[in-house]
Design a protein around this motif. Sequence first.
Motif, short mmCIF file in Angstrom:
data_model
loop_
_atom_site.label_atom_id
_atom_site.label_comp_id
_atom_site.label_asym_id
_atom_site.label_seq_id
_atom_site.Cartn_x
_atom_site.Cartn_y
_atom_site.Cartn_z
N THR A 15 58.96 107.92 25.76
CA THR A 15 60.01 108.00 26.80
C THR A 15 60.32 109.32 27.28
OG1 THR A 15 62.00 108.26 25.27
CG2 THR A 15 61.33 105.85 25.84
N VAL A 85 65.44 107.12 28.56
CA VAL A 85 64.94 105.67 28.74
C VAL A 85 63.63 105.31 29.60
CG1 VAL A 85 67.18 104.65 28.04
CG2 VAL A 85 66.57 104.69 30.38
N ARG A 91 56.50 101.65 29.29
CA ARG A 91 56.48 102.35 28.04
C ARG A 91 55.58 101.77 26.99
NH1 ARG A 91 57.83 102.38 22.92
NH2 ARG A 91 58.08 100.24 22.93
N GLN A 135 64.04 99.49 23.21
CA GLN A 135 65.05 100.27 23.44
C GLN A 135 66.26 99.59 23.14
OE1 GLN A 135 63.61 102.95 27.06
NE2 GLN A 135 62.29 100.90 27.14
N ARG A 175 65.49 109.50 32.73
CA ARG A 175 64.54 108.43 32.83
C ARG A 175 63.30 109.26 32.70
NH1 ARG A 175 67.17 106.60 38.36
NH2 ARG A 175 67.35 108.85 38.13
N ASP A 242 65.48 94.83 27.63
CA ASP A 242 65.16 96.34 28.01
C ASP A 242 65.03 96.70 29.40
OD1 ASP A 242 65.01 97.14 25.52
OD2 ASP A 242 63.05 97.84 25.48
N PHE A 246 67.24 99.34 31.44
CA PHE A 246 66.81 100.36 32.51
C PHE A 246 67.50 100.27 33.77
CE2 PHE A 246 63.70 101.65 35.48
CZ PHE A 246 63.39 102.96 34.97
#
Length: 255
Positions: A15, A85, A91, A135, A175, A242, A246
């Motif tokens: 991340t 994140v 990811r 996450q 982010r 997740d 986000f």
Amino acid sequence: MMPRTIICHYHIFKTAGTSFERVLRNNFGQRHLSFDGPKTSSMITQPELIKVIHTRPNLASISSHQITLPAPVSDQFLALPVVFVRHPILRIRSVFLHENRNAPEPLESPMEGFDAWIEELVAGHPNQLQICNLQTNLLCRGANSSPKGVNANGRPLYDLETALSNLSEVPCIGRAECFDEDVASFIPQLAAAGIEFDYPSRVAENVGAPDFGLSLEQQLDNMQAALSKPTWDKLHWFNHQDIALFEAVCNRLRS
């Protein structure tokens, strides 16, 4: 005397944490410490983290994959948490590219073998967490405790509400997709805490995706075009928490 403030970077794998560690080293030099336990499965407890900070009076920042929110509390320092994140689908792509970086045979395309890799992990591979709401798992924990989770028809689900609550206490959140913008936004927040912090330019490191510089939407479109529809749908099904996490972070930073 006011207690010193320590930046605590909670490094979630893939991340942009390595890039932020470089920013911390550029700012604080020997006063920055990156550390993890002896095993990838190790967890650094709150008392252990507090001890590390107490025994290093000149420390300005730390970074670790194995510390978990909430931030530690001590009368000798104030912990200022930082979390990055990333859109979970991107990811996961980055995890795959990282694992194939040293493939013995050159691949015909960067995503060659991705579908089979996903099937292997979904079937119960020890690294399954890397592709299933990772996450949310890492951010929903209480102090010195494992995440609360359930298996829902083969899909691991965690306490998304607690993850979002923990993130609400994090003053510096970023982010991976907006690294420059979000790191720059930390400067006034850190200044208010008495920390001089500079970020003159991007220092992206450990980047595997060839389209890293494109927008979030373009990267997702490129990834979808490279995968079968069942794999694309499966990624969303296994990561809906997740994705919600986000999107909540994006909404917070846009407000």
